[in-house]
Design an enzyme around this catalytic site. Structure first.
Site, PDB file in Angstrom:
ATOM      1  N   ASP A 202       0.766  -1.366   0.022  1.00 19.72           N
ATOM      2  CA  ASP A 202      -0.160  -0.021   0.140  1.00 19.72           C
ATOM      3  C   ASP A 202       1.442   1.056  -0.129  1.00 19.72           C
ATOM      4  O   ASP A 202       0.496   2.154   0.342  1.00 19.72           O
ATOM      5  CB  ASP A 202      -0.757   0.522   1.272  1.00 19.72           C
ATOM      6  CG  ASP A 202      -2.142   0.856   1.160  1.00 19.72           C
ATOM      7  OD1 ASP A 202      -2.705   0.778   0.152  1.00 19.72           O
ATOM      8  OD2 ASP A 202      -2.375   1.309   2.093  1.00 19.72           O
ATOM      9  N   SER A 227      -7.885   5.226  -0.151  1.00 20.05           N
ATOM     10  CA  SER A 227      -7.518   3.657  -0.524  1.00 20.05           C
ATOM     11  C   SER A 227      -9.595   3.128  -0.252  1.00 20.05           C
ATOM     12  O   SER A 227      -9.330   3.599   0.408  1.00 20.05           O
ATOM     13  CB  SER A 227      -7.119   2.522  -0.001  1.00 20.05           C
ATOM     14  OG  SER A 227      -5.539   2.579  -0.388  1.00 20.05           O
ATOM     15  N   GLN A 277      -5.971  -2.539  -6.126  1.00 15.72           N
ATOM     16  CA  GLN A 277      -6.304  -1.790  -5.683  1.00 15.72           C
ATOM     17  C   GLN A 277      -7.453  -0.266  -6.060  1.00 15.72           C
ATOM     18  O   GLN A 277      -6.864   0.075  -7.494  1.00 15.72           O
ATOM     19  CB  GLN A 277      -5.367  -0.792  -4.692  1.00 15.72           C
ATOM     20  CG  GLN A 277      -5.938   0.053  -3.526  1.00 15.72           C
ATOM     21  CD  GLN A 277      -5.221   0.751  -3.165  1.00 15.72           C
ATOM     22  OE1 GLN A 277      -4.309   2.592  -3.744  1.00 15.72           O
ATOM     23  NE2 GLN A 277      -4.101   0.697  -2.037  1.00 15.72           N
TER      24      GLN A 277
END
Length: 285
Positions: A202, A227, A277
């Protein structure tokens, strides 16, 4: 061990407070709950309910609400299924009595089977690249606000092949390659390496979707970024303290959402993990 890496590993070592209930803490000097930290803490919570010999092969997670850095996060693990070959766990992260994150994960006993994999991109190795730690240390002299996220590069040795940083404002095709590893040797415990790779997955991921637009995430840059979800697949064994190439690309952005996907390769060129993502990249001009 350097104090930043030690602190991150301490945060990922969740505390069991009841059967299937765990508590994770936040960095005391951070005003932000990092999504990669919540993801890794949720994995650690599920890991501690799994029968020995089963390894995580996939997870799918949603970030539902912003986290409150002033409070610990509770992780409620639902032991959905324990089968002969596969185990399923659902984890809900809770603050203020509400879910801020949920994760579904699948774990498998070791098996042999058919194998193939794409080749690692032909890019420069990490040895002669400048570290992100050095680059952001220079930027912080004029823009101290980057310390908000750049402290993580004391713990994670990260080196950009294309030289693109989170502060980059010039348009660039939507891809980048980053070599990453823990800054120091880690314990051999597989849980540590699993959680740290999730944490790293991430880092500087969402920004790939902003590259073709010459925009940057964060306050004051005209983009509300967050996110929305995160998925990971683990294909082969790896160590998070050895060099991994994180190859990132963004095939699309639309509807104020960016889509990014990435692959991790070890130094020998083996594909060890994949990730995807979708993120909020809402213009605020």
């Amino acid at each position: 061990m350097n104090p930043v890496l030690a602190e991150i590993l301490h945060l990922l070592d969740v505390e069991k407070i009841e059967e299937n209930l765990f508590r994770g803490h936040n960095a005391p000097n951070s005003h932000h709950v990092f999504g990669g930290q919540v993801l890794a803490q949720a994995i650690a919570s599920a890991y501690r309910t799994i029968e020995s010999g089963r390894m995580l092969h996939s997870l799918h997670a949603y970030f539902l609400r912003p986290g409150d850095w002033n409070l610990p996060v509770l992780y409620d693990v639902d032991r959905i299924r324990d089968g002969r070959s596969f185990t399923t766990r659902r984890v809900v992260a809770i603050q203020h009595g509400r879910a801020i994150f949920n994760l579904s994960s699948s774990w498998q006993v070791a098996e042999d089977g058919l194998e193939h994999a794409v080749s690692m991109p032909d890019v420069a190795g990490p040895e002669n690249l400048v570290s992100d730690r050095e680059r952001y240390a220079q930027i912080a002299k004029k823009h101290p606000e980057v310390k908000r996220f750049a402290f993580r590069f004391d713990a994670i040795d990260s080196r950009q092949v294309e030289g693109l940083l989170l502060t980059e404002a010039a348009p660039h095709p939507p891809y980048k390659h980053t070599w990453m590893r823990a800054a120091e040797r880690l314990p051999d415990d597989p849980e540590v390496h699993l959680c740290l790779l999730a944490y790293m997955s991430d880092m500087d991921f969402m920004s790939t979707s902003l590259l073709p637009h010459g925009r940057r995430p964060g306050p004051g840059n005209g983009i509300q970024g967050a996110s929305l979800d995160h998925a990971l697949w683990f294909h082969r064994p790896f160590r998070a303290d050895e060099w991994l190439l994180f190859a990132k690309e963004s095939p699309s952005s639309s509807g104020a959402r960016g889509f990014v996907r990435g692959t991790f390769f070890d130094r020998e060129g083996r594909l060890v993990a994949s990730t995807m993502q979708e993120c909020l990249i809402r213009p605020r001009d």
